[in-house]
Scaffold this active site. Structure first.
Site, short mmCIF file in Angstrom:
data_model
loop_
_atom_site.label_atom_id
_atom_site.label_comp_id
_atom_site.label_asym_id
_atom_site.label_seq_id
_atom_site.Cartn_x
_atom_site.Cartn_y
_atom_site.Cartn_z
CG ASP A 197 -2.04 -0.96 1.09
OD1 ASP A 197 -2.73 -0.62 0.10
OD2 ASP A 197 -2.63 -1.63 2.13
CD GLU A 204 -4.35 12.08 1.72
OE1 GLU A 204 -4.97 10.88 1.46
OE2 GLU A 204 -4.88 13.00 1.52
CG ASP A 205 -3.24 6.74 4.22
OD1 ASP A 205 -3.86 7.99 4.45
OD2 ASP A 205 -3.35 5.98 3.15
NE ARG A 253 -1.01 2.09 4.11
CZ ARG A 253 -1.39 3.19 3.48
NH1 ARG A 253 -2.75 3.36 3.76
NH2 ARG A 253 -0.72 3.84 2.82
CG HIS A 310 -8.64 7.28 5.07
ND1 HIS A 310 -7.83 6.72 4.15
CD2 HIS A 310 -7.91 6.89 6.26
CE1 HIS A 310 -6.96 5.84 4.62
NE2 HIS A 310 -7.17 5.97 6.00
CB CYS A 329 -4.57 8.02 -1.32
SG CYS A 329 -6.16 8.24 -1.15
NE ARG A 353 -7.16 1.09 7.86
CZ ARG A 353 -6.70 1.21 6.77
NH1 ARG A 353 -5.65 2.08 6.21
NH2 ARG A 353 -7.09 -0.08 5.80
C1 CIR Z 1 -5.57 1.03 2.64
O1 CIR Z 1 -6.39 0.53 3.06
O2 CIR Z 1 -4.94 1.75 3.66
C2 CIR Z 1 -5.27 1.46 1.35
N1 CIR Z 1 -5.34 0.13 0.50
C3 CIR Z 1 -5.83 2.50 0.69
C4 CIR Z 1 -5.47 3.88 1.55
C5 CIR Z 1 -5.98 4.97 0.83
N2 CIR Z 1 -5.59 6.01 1.35
C6 CIR Z 1 -6.25 7.29 1.44
O3 CIR Z 1 -7.61 7.24 1.33
N3 CIR Z 1 -5.73 8.32 2.09
#
Ligand code: CIR
Length: 250
Positions: free
Chosen positions: A60, A65-66, A85, A160, A245, A130
């Site tokens: 991932d 962004e996360d 992650r 999110h 993201c 999260r």
């Molecule tokens: C996740 O589930 O963490 C990733 N597959 C997708 C993350 C998407 N990120 C976001 O919306 N900021």
């Protein structure tokens, strides 16, 4: 105005990431192409794009962004809510430290950057699967020391906060039903339920990047006279990812 974007290419094992989307497996080649076009769009918006190579330990990882919240004052490295992650943030911290003072969210606090919606100098912090209250509290303290305000907002129906609502400048928010009554002071563009994915748009330096294939949202936005860049996102959507993201802007 933003000057830089950090992005990370999807890896060949991209399909092994986390998803709830039920839209089938993403195809690597197609995702790689869509990512290149996404980078081209960022360049068109005037950004220098810093492209990181994939890290196969973290399928991932392209959803950069996360891993951080970047302001004028500092970069706050998050503590991603899903354990798989957590290891993504080291490389990001190293790169951003060349540009910004670094601060970190610590356990038991968790935050995914996708839950942080900035509108001018206020930060809405989504409390989701999260992002927890301990993380939100740490972030609020850091932000307030830097002169920003913040508040929390529950996130129920999407991954999110920004999966369901994004700020596209000029007092305009684009939002799914869950969030359309939450922001009283703004003009809300409400997306139709069958186009919920299109609530995640990315406003960059007078351009508005929107996901391709959502005609009703496109029609609603076109009345507002943005410079629109449409970007194909099908493969990232299959992994619950949207336009915001895929980059960290500063
Ligand atoms: C996740 O589930 O963490 C990733 N597959 C997708 C993350 C998407 N990120 C976001 O919306 N900021």
């Amino acid at each position: 105005m933003y000057t830089h974007a950090i992005v990370k290419k999807p890896g060949i094992n991209f399909a092994k990431g986390i998803t709830t989307a039920n839209l089938g497996k993403p195809k690597y080649e197609k995702a790689a192409l869509q990512h290149r076009l996404y980078c081209e769009a960022l360049k068109k918006c005037g950004l220098k794009v810093i492209v990181l190579e994939p890290d196969l330990r973290h399928p991932d990882g392209c959803f950069v962004e996360d891993t951080a919240i970047i302001t004028e004052k500092s970069a706050i490295i998050t503590q991603p809510g899903d354990l798989s992650r957590r290891g993504e943030k080291e490389e990001i911290a190293e790169i951003i430290s060349n540009y910004k003072k670094i601060r970190c969210i610590k356990s038991p606090g968790t935050i995914d950057g996708g839950d942080i919606l900035r509108i001018n100098n206020h930060f809405y912090i989504g409390l989701s699967k999260r992002t927890n209250k301990a993380g939100a509290k740490q972030l609020a303290i850091i932000l307030s020391k830097d002169g920003y305000t913040s508040s929390t907002i529950p996130v129920k129906s999407v991954l999110h906060l920004k999966t369901g609502v994004t700020y596209i400048s000029n007092n305009n928010l684009i939002a799914i039903k869950e969030f359309s009554n939450r922001f009283k002071l703004f003009n809300i563009i409400k997306v139709d339920e069958d186009e919920n994915y299109s609530a995640n748009c990315l406003f960059v330096n007078n351009f508005l990047m929107v996901p391709k294939g959502f005609p009703k949202t496109k029609q609603k936005i076109s009345e507002l006279r943005y410079n629109i860049i449409e970007v194909e996102m099908s493969e990232f959507r299959k992994m619950d990812g949207g336009l915001t993201c895929l980059s960290l802007l500063f």
